[in-house]
Design a protein around this motif. Structure first.
Motif, mmCIF file in Angstrom:
data_model
loop_
_atom_site.group_PDB
_atom_site.id
_atom_site.type_symbol
_atom_site.label_atom_id
_atom_site.label_comp_id
_atom_site.label_asym_id
_atom_site.label_seq_id
_atom_site.Cartn_x
_atom_site.Cartn_y
_atom_site.Cartn_z
ATOM 1 N N ASN A 244 0.834 -1.227 -0.021
ATOM 2 C CA ASN A 244 0.051 0.153 -0.009
ATOM 3 C C ASN A 244 0.833 1.151 0.112
ATOM 4 N N LYS A 245 1.993 1.077 0.331
ATOM 5 C CA LYS A 245 3.047 2.307 0.572
ATOM 6 C C LYS A 245 4.099 2.485 -0.681
ATOM 7 N N TRP A 246 4.510 1.243 -0.949
ATOM 8 C CA TRP A 246 5.529 1.265 -1.954
ATOM 9 C C TRP A 246 5.262 0.661 -3.128
ATOM 10 N N ASP A 247 3.668 0.326 -3.327
ATOM 11 C CA ASP A 247 3.054 -0.010 -4.453
ATOM 12 C C ASP A 247 3.595 -1.113 -5.375
ATOM 13 N N TYR A 248 3.952 -1.985 -4.316
ATOM 14 C CA TYR A 248 4.254 -3.508 -4.959
ATOM 15 C C TYR A 248 2.994 -4.412 -5.064
ATOM 16 N N ARG A 249 2.802 -5.304 -6.050
ATOM 17 C CA ARG A 249 1.696 -5.974 -6.159
ATOM 18 C C ARG A 249 2.109 -7.404 -5.814
ATOM 19 N N ASN A 371 -0.952 -11.945 -8.876
ATOM 20 C CA ASN A 371 -0.254 -10.469 -8.427
ATOM 21 C C ASN A 371 -0.466 -9.409 -9.594
ATOM 22 N N GLY A 372 -1.258 -9.667 -10.620
ATOM 23 C CA GLY A 372 -1.316 -8.930 -11.727
ATOM 24 C C GLY A 372 -0.268 -8.753 -12.889
ATOM 25 N N HIS A 373 0.442 -9.839 -13.012
ATOM 26 C CA HIS A 373 1.587 -9.462 -13.922
ATOM 27 C C HIS A 373 1.061 -9.733 -15.308
ATOM 28 N N VAL A 374 -0.128 -10.611 -15.347
ATOM 29 C CA VAL A 374 -0.382 -11.053 -16.583
ATOM 30 C C VAL A 374 -1.330 -10.011 -17.294
ATOM 31 N N PHE A 375 -1.551 -8.799 -16.475
ATOM 32 C CA PHE A 375 -2.290 -7.643 -17.094
ATOM 33 C C PHE A 375 -1.247 -6.596 -17.255
ATOM 34 N N ALA A 376 0.009 -6.618 -16.939
ATOM 35 C CA ALA A 376 0.959 -5.606 -16.907
ATOM 36 C C ALA A 376 1.213 -5.013 -18.440
ATOM 37 N N GLY A 377 1.268 -5.836 -19.333
ATOM 38 C CA GLY A 377 1.622 -5.280 -20.642
ATOM 39 C C GLY A 377 0.449 -5.039 -21.613
ATOM 40 N N LEU A 378 -0.706 -4.911 -20.951
ATOM 41 C CA LEU A 378 -1.666 -4.322 -21.914
ATOM 42 C C LEU A 378 -1.729 -3.191 -22.544
ATOM 43 N N SER A 380 1.279 -1.177 -23.115
ATOM 44 C CA SER A 380 2.340 -1.282 -23.975
ATOM 45 C C SER A 380 2.168 -2.238 -25.354
ATOM 46 N N GLY A 381 1.203 -3.287 -25.006
ATOM 47 C CA GLY A 381 1.027 -4.232 -26.124
ATOM 48 C C GLY A 381 2.189 -5.331 -26.182
ATOM 49 N N GLN A 382 2.949 -5.483 -24.813
ATOM 50 C CA GLN A 382 4.026 -6.392 -24.884
ATOM 51 C C GLN A 382 3.729 -7.356 -23.928
ATOM 52 N N ASN A 383 2.607 -7.811 -23.711
ATOM 53 C CA ASN A 383 2.118 -8.747 -22.668
ATOM 54 C C ASN A 383 2.320 -10.093 -23.380
ATOM 55 N N PRO A 384 2.875 -10.920 -22.688
ATOM 56 C CA PRO A 384 3.448 -12.255 -23.337
ATOM 57 C C PRO A 384 2.129 -13.296 -23.605
ATOM 58 N N TYR A 385 1.023 -12.987 -22.935
ATOM 59 C CA TYR A 385 0.011 -13.929 -22.990
ATOM 60 C C TYR A 385 -1.092 -13.565 -24.131
ATOM 61 N N PRO A 386 -1.721 -14.431 -24.763
ATOM 62 C CA PRO A 386 -2.856 -14.388 -25.751
ATOM 63 C C PRO A 386 -4.104 -13.374 -24.946
ATOM 64 N N ALA A 387 -4.436 -12.439 -25.994
ATOM 65 C CA ALA A 387 -5.655 -11.907 -25.527
ATOM 66 C C ALA A 387 -6.637 -12.445 -24.677
ATOM 67 N N GLU A 388 -7.093 -13.533 -25.178
ATOM 68 C CA GLU A 388 -7.882 -14.564 -24.641
ATOM 69 C C GLU A 388 -7.832 -15.040 -23.225
ATOM 70 N N PHE A 389 -6.584 -15.220 -23.004
ATOM 71 C CA PHE A 389 -5.912 -15.664 -21.741
ATOM 72 C C PHE A 389 -6.015 -14.374 -20.715
ATOM 73 N N VAL A 390 -5.607 -13.221 -21.107
ATOM 74 C CA VAL A 390 -5.577 -12.088 -20.390
ATOM 75 C C VAL A 390 -7.173 -11.417 -20.000
ATOM 76 N N TYR A 391 -7.996 -11.384 -20.942
ATOM 77 C CA TYR A 391 -9.244 -11.148 -20.810
ATOM 78 C C TYR A 391 -10.029 -12.160 -20.102
ATOM 79 N N GLY A 392 -9.823 -13.268 -20.316
ATOM 80 C CA GLY A 392 -10.528 -14.377 -19.576
ATOM 81 C C GLY A 392 -10.092 -14.874 -18.402
ATOM 82 N N ALA A 393 -8.902 -14.141 -17.780
ATOM 83 C CA ALA A 393 -8.486 -14.522 -16.541
ATOM 84 C C ALA A 393 -7.596 -15.798 -16.650
ATOM 85 N N GLY A 394 -7.304 -16.362 -18.019
ATOM 86 C CA GLY A 394 -6.213 -17.065 -18.051
ATOM 87 C C GLY A 394 -6.842 -18.510 -18.026
#
Length: 423
Positions: A244-249, A371-378, A380-394
């Motif tokens: 909450n203070k250092w903004d780590y997920r 931890n939200g890493h799967v959504f980190a690249g949305l 920038s367009g550099q997310n390593p996961y397919p879109a259906e994985f990201v939006y469908g919660a994988g």
């Protein structure tokens, strides 16, 4: 090339080149644990010592594993068909003896190969420093192109199986705490966590020095004492500050030994510990049944593996506790505890076999969601996961189910009983 003369190695490479034998050098040491052994230093050494051969870096360490290398240096000699002819020591010289470095063992093997003769000399294994392997989690993340920072927050961890960047022992010594305050191991550990909690500026400064945009993962190794996770406030406050203070997920990964499933009472205890930890830390949680290959080491499972991973219908588990005096006396208490776990509806477990790549990838995907890493690249367009994985919660329930079925077939003896409702 730690334990053989660089000059002797360079001379050997020059001597065999006119005979059509090319030399290739490969460094497999981890730059995570030993950054001084990285490509920049390799290039500097190649220039300074005049290497007459290609010098490559095995970043993933897959080459070292494929060749079953164990130390530096290892020597391999292949024939014209790339069939291994010799794998052994450079010569009999060692740092601890006065034998002159000649490379005679490799040279004799080359002579035999060129003459078309069988290798008659005894082959002795290479001797030297061990290869600096990546830590297991770091190694897998490295294969995926991720850099990691490992932080040891366990003051009792005096023999680390990995090289950490930040170590709580630099701040406070458990041994000194126990000696000076006359505390036992658990009391000393709690004191160390309290001390860290009161000096979090130390941890923040350390993290600021090593964390950057490329280091997408910070791995915190924590003590295993249950009171730290279920009762004491220090760790909860530390986690709250970091998030909450250092903004780590952050996400908590809780490992439970899979063999506890073979004892209903121990499994219920593990359920209560996991649930209590989730409620105490208030973090996204990934609960794992680790060492799944040893699940029946101490006894047979009474139900299918999915019964233990899905954490449902626990009344069957109470019935399976048996009819001994203790079980009969506390059956209602056990039933009530199981109902508490079911009423919360928070628990499930994912099986983990660390040697199984599919299992490790599955667990990593769960952590990435938590931890939200799967959504980190949305953005920038550099997310390593397919879109259906990201939006469908994988991952879906069927993905975990398939993994459970795989491990049940591989590790569980088919002797489970039908579920009989508890009375």
């Amino acid at each position: 090339m730690l334990n053989c003369s660089v000059d002797a190695l360079v001379q050997l490479a020059k001597d065999i080149k006119p005979h059509g034998i090319e030399t290739i050098g490969i460094s497999s040491n981890s730059v995570i644990t030993h950054p001084q052994d990285g490509p920049d230093k390799m290039a500097e050494d190649a220039h300074n010592f005049g290497y007459p051969f290609t010098y490559l870096y095995d970043e993933s360490q897959e080459v070292a594993r494929a060749y079953k290398a164990a130390c530096t240096p290892e020597f391999y000699l292949a024939d014209g068909n790339l069939k291994l002819f010799y794998h052994g020591q450079f010569d009999k010289s060692r740092p601890s003896n006065d034998v002159f470095v000649t490379g005679d063992d490799v040279r004799n093997a080359v002579d035999s190969l060129l003459k078309g003769e069988a290798l008659l000399q005894p082959v002795h294994p290479s001797m030297g420093c061990g290869i600096k392997w990546h830590p297991a989690k770091q190694q897998y993340l490295t294969l995926l192109g991720r850099k990691t920072v490992v932080v040891n927050l366990d003051p009792a961890n005096d023999s680390l199986p990995y090289e950490c960047v930040i170590d709580i022992s630099e701040l406070v010594s458990l041994q000194e705490v126990q000696e000076n305050l006359n505390l036992g191991p658990n009391g000393g550990l709690v004191y160390c966590l309290d001390y860290l909690d009161n000096n979090l500026d130390w941890l923040q400064e350390k993290l600021s020095l090593v964390q950057n945009d490329d280091a997408s993962y910070v791995l915190f190794d924590l003590p295993g004492q249950v009171e730290i996770f279920t009762l004491h406030d220090s760790l909860r406050h530390i986690v709250d500050t970091i998030t909450n203070k250092w903004d780590y997920r952050l996400a908590a990964v809780h490992l439970v030994d899979a063999h506890l499933c073979s004892d209903p009472a121990k499994y219920i205890s593990a359920l209560l510990l996991s649930l209590s930890t989730m409620l105490h830390l208030e973090l996204p949680h990934v609960n794992l049944l680790s060492k799944i290959d040893l699940i029946e080491q101490y006894g047979k499972l009474q139900f299918n593996l999915d019964f233990y991973t899905e954490v449902q219908d626990l009344s069957y588990l109470v019935q399976a506790m048996g009819n001994d005096a203790f079980s009969k006396r506390y059956r209602k208490l056990s039933q009530g505890l199981c109902e508490v776990v079911e009423d919360y509806g928070l628990l499930n477990f994912t099986p983990l076999a660390i040697e199984d790549k599919e299992s490790v990838q599955h667990v990593l995907s769960l952590i990435d969601k938590a931890n939200g890493h799967v959504f980190a690249g949305l953005a920038s367009g550099q997310n390593p996961y397919p879109a259906e994985f990201v939006y469908g919660a994988g991952l879906t329930a069927s993905d975990t189910g398939n993994l459970v079925s795989k491990f049940e077939e591989k590790y569980v003896i088919k002797s489970v009983q039908e579920r009989i409702p508890a009375t």
